[in-house]
Design a protein around this motif. Structure first.
Motif, short mmCIF file in Angstrom:
data_model
loop_
_atom_site.label_atom_id
_atom_site.label_comp_id
_atom_site.label_asym_id
_atom_site.label_seq_id
_atom_site.Cartn_x
_atom_site.Cartn_y
_atom_site.Cartn_z
N GLY A 173 -10.19 1.76 -12.50
CA GLY A 173 -9.99 0.40 -12.04
C GLY A 173 -8.55 0.21 -11.57
N THR B 60 -5.81 -2.57 -8.91
CA THR B 60 -5.71 -3.57 -7.85
C THR B 60 -5.82 -2.88 -6.49
OG1 THR B 60 -3.94 -4.36 -9.29
CG2 THR B 60 -4.50 -5.73 -7.45
N PHE B 61 -5.29 -1.67 -6.41
CA PHE B 61 -5.34 -0.89 -5.17
C PHE B 61 -4.84 -1.72 -3.98
CE2 PHE B 61 -8.87 0.88 -7.84
CZ PHE B 61 -8.25 2.07 -8.16
N HIS C 288 -3.18 4.52 -2.96
CA HIS C 288 -2.18 5.48 -2.47
C HIS C 288 -2.41 6.84 -3.13
CE1 HIS C 288 -0.16 4.76 -6.30
NE2 HIS C 288 -0.10 3.45 -6.05
N HIS D 264 -2.88 7.19 -6.97
CA HIS D 264 -4.23 6.93 -7.48
C HIS D 264 -5.15 8.12 -7.22
CE1 HIS D 264 -3.09 2.57 -6.31
NE2 HIS D 264 -3.04 2.62 -7.62
N ARG E 3 -1.86 -12.55 -10.60
CA ARG E 3 -1.08 -11.94 -9.51
C ARG E 3 -0.87 -12.95 -8.41
NH1 ARG E 3 -0.90 -5.98 -9.06
NH2 ARG E 3 -0.46 -6.20 -6.86
N GLY F 36 -3.53 5.13 -16.14
CA GLY F 36 -2.18 5.66 -16.16
C GLY F 36 -1.53 5.26 -17.48
N ASP G 88 1.17 3.76 -18.13
CA ASP G 88 1.69 2.38 -18.11
C ASP G 88 0.57 1.39 -18.38
OD1 ASP G 88 0.54 3.07 -15.62
OD2 ASP G 88 1.59 1.44 -14.62
N ALA G 89 -0.59 1.64 -17.78
CA ALA G 89 -1.74 0.75 -17.99
C ALA G 89 -2.23 0.87 -19.44
CB ALA G 89 -2.85 1.10 -17.01
N ARG H 252 2.23 9.48 -16.04
CA ARG H 252 2.84 9.32 -14.73
C ARG H 252 4.34 9.20 -14.92
NH1 ARG H 252 1.43 3.34 -12.48
NH2 ARG H 252 2.86 4.04 -10.91
N LEU I 156 3.83 11.71 -9.43
CA LEU I 156 4.08 11.19 -8.08
C LEU I 156 4.62 9.78 -8.26
CD1 LEU I 156 0.87 12.21 -6.09
CD2 LEU I 156 3.12 13.28 -6.05
N ILE J 47 4.92 7.01 -6.96
CA ILE J 47 4.48 6.12 -5.88
C ILE J 47 3.83 4.92 -6.54
CG2 ILE J 47 2.90 5.89 -3.92
CD1 ILE J 47 2.89 8.96 -3.71
N SER J 48 4.14 3.73 -6.07
CA SER J 48 3.42 2.55 -6.53
C SER J 48 3.07 1.70 -5.32
CB SER J 48 4.26 1.74 -7.51
OG SER J 48 5.35 1.15 -6.83
N ALA J 49 2.05 0.87 -5.50
CA ALA J 49 1.67 -0.03 -4.41
C ALA J 49 2.83 -0.98 -4.09
CB ALA J 49 0.42 -0.80 -4.81
N THR J 50 3.57 -1.35 -5.12
CA THR J 50 4.73 -2.25 -4.90
C THR J 50 5.73 -1.59 -3.95
OG1 THR J 50 4.45 -3.07 -7.15
CG2 THR J 50 6.56 -3.53 -6.10
N ARG K 61 4.27 -1.78 -0.42
CA ARG K 61 4.34 -3.13 0.16
C ARG K 61 5.78 -3.46 0.55
NH1 ARG K 61 1.11 -4.27 -4.40
NH2 ARG K 61 2.83 -5.38 -5.39
P1 ATP Z 1 1.44 -2.17 -8.31
O1 ATP Z 1 2.68 -1.46 -7.84
O2 ATP Z 1 0.93 -3.20 -7.34
O3 ATP Z 1 1.54 -2.70 -9.73
P2 ATP Z 1 0.07 0.38 -8.81
O4 ATP Z 1 0.49 1.30 -7.72
O5 ATP Z 1 0.69 0.58 -10.17
O6 ATP Z 1 0.23 -1.12 -8.33
P3 ATP Z 1 -2.62 -0.25 -9.77
O7 ATP Z 1 -3.72 -0.61 -8.84
O8 ATP Z 1 -2.04 -1.32 -10.60
O9 ATP Z 1 -1.49 0.51 -8.89
O10 ATP Z 1 -3.01 0.97 -10.69
C1 ATP Z 1 -4.33 1.37 -11.00
C2 ATP Z 1 -4.26 2.55 -11.96
O11 ATP Z 1 -3.62 3.67 -11.34
C3 ATP Z 1 -3.47 2.26 -13.26
O12 ATP Z 1 -4.16 2.87 -14.33
C4 ATP Z 1 -2.14 2.94 -12.98
O13 ATP Z 1 -1.53 3.37 -14.20
C5 ATP Z 1 -2.54 4.14 -12.14
N1 ATP Z 1 -1.48 4.59 -11.21
C6 ATP Z 1 -0.90 3.88 -10.22
N2 ATP Z 1 0.03 4.61 -9.58
C7 ATP Z 1 0.06 5.83 -10.17
C8 ATP Z 1 0.83 7.03 -9.96
N3 ATP Z 1 1.77 7.12 -9.02
N4 ATP Z 1 0.57 8.08 -10.76
C9 ATP Z 1 -0.39 7.99 -11.73
N5 ATP Z 1 -1.14 6.90 -11.98
C10 ATP Z 1 -0.93 5.82 -11.22
#
Ligand code: ATP
Length: 219
Positions: free
Chosen positions: A9, A11-12, A16, A19, A46, A107, A109-110, A134, A181, A183-186, A189
């Motif tokens: 699950g 927000t995707f 990227h 994920h 959000r 992940g 963090d989640a 991660r 990696l 990389i984050s969606a933030t 964006r």
């Molecule tokens: P945002 O930056 O908007 O908070 P995000 O990139 O962290 O978003 P989410 O959609 O919140 O992405 O994450 C979905 C799942 O993917 C979560 O379990 C998160 O821990 C995991 N995840 C996200 N980015 C990574 C990454 N670079 N490496 C490993 N796991 C990731």
């Protein structure tokens, strides 16, 4: 017992390579039959100007194309109101029966936030939890960052043998190291709003979708 089904699950916003690698590596290491990507609906907490649910779903569909292990479940994305993972897993369990092993992919963090989720203890009656490390969550310090109730579940449920997810259908926690990696969606964006090129952080066809639909260019 049939091979376990993984559920990822998120927000995707947008999906990227972080994920996609998470899903691929956990699928390989746990020998999953499938990973179902489940984009959330529009979460009430959000408020950042992200993409609408339909666009996030379309991007996830593009992201999984060509990988026969990956599927997309639009259930949570399209429903109105908050979608709780525990309800989604309950519906999957009812559909697939008690013998099918299910693995919720998170992940690290989640995972650390898990105790804030609705009816989170119940999750373990429905699925295993696979925690992927991660960047920023080194293995030697992360246990000290778990809130006490989560640490108690972790200590009680940790399976040293990750392939244990094949012998029980729910209830365990496995820890899966994955390539870091950062990389984050933030990050994506922010890069797009600042006009910098996000290539190599996410698939090209998703960048094309973002541009064609004018996403992430607000302030
Ligand atoms: P945002 O930056 O908007 O908070 P995000 O990139 O962290 O978003 P989410 O959609 O919140 O992405 O994450 C979905 C799942 O993917 C979560 O379990 C998160 O821990 C995991 N995840 C996200 N980015 C990574 C990454 N670079 N490496 C490993 N796991 C990731």
């Amino acid at each position: 017992m049939a091979a376990p089904i993984g559920i990822l699950g998120g927000t995707f916003d947008p999906i990227h390579y972080g994920h996609l690698r998470l899903a691929q590596e956990v699928a390989d290491k746990l020998r999953l039959a499938e990973v179902r990507f489940m984009p959330s609906g529009t979460p009430p907490h959000r408020s950042s100007p992200g993409a609408p649910a339909e666009d996030r779903l379309a991007m996830v569909q593009l992201g999984v194309t060509g990988n026969s292990l990956f599927t997309v479940d639009p259930h949570e994305t399209l429903r109105s109101g908050p979608g709780y993972t525990v309800d989604t897993l309950t519906a999957m369990r009812a559909e697939l029966g008690p013998a099918q092993s299910l693995v919720l992919l998170l992940g690290a963090d989640a995972f650390l936030e898990l105790a804030t989720w609705s009816r989170w203890h119940q999750l373990f009656t429905l699925a295993h939890v696979a925690v992927a490390y991660r960047p920023g969550f080194p293995v030697d310090t992360w246990q000290s960052r778990m809130p006490q109730p989560l640490a108690a579940e972790y200590n009680a449920r940790l399976m040293r043998q990750p392939l244990g997810v094949h012998t029980a259908s729910a209830g365990g926690i496995v820890v899966v190291p994955i390539a870091a990696l950062d990389i984050s969606a933030t990050l994506i964006r922010d890069a797009m709003r600042a006009g910098s090129n996000p290539r190599y952080l996410l698939p090209d066809q998703i960048i094309k979708y973002i541009q064609e639909h004018s996403l992430y260019n607000g302030n």
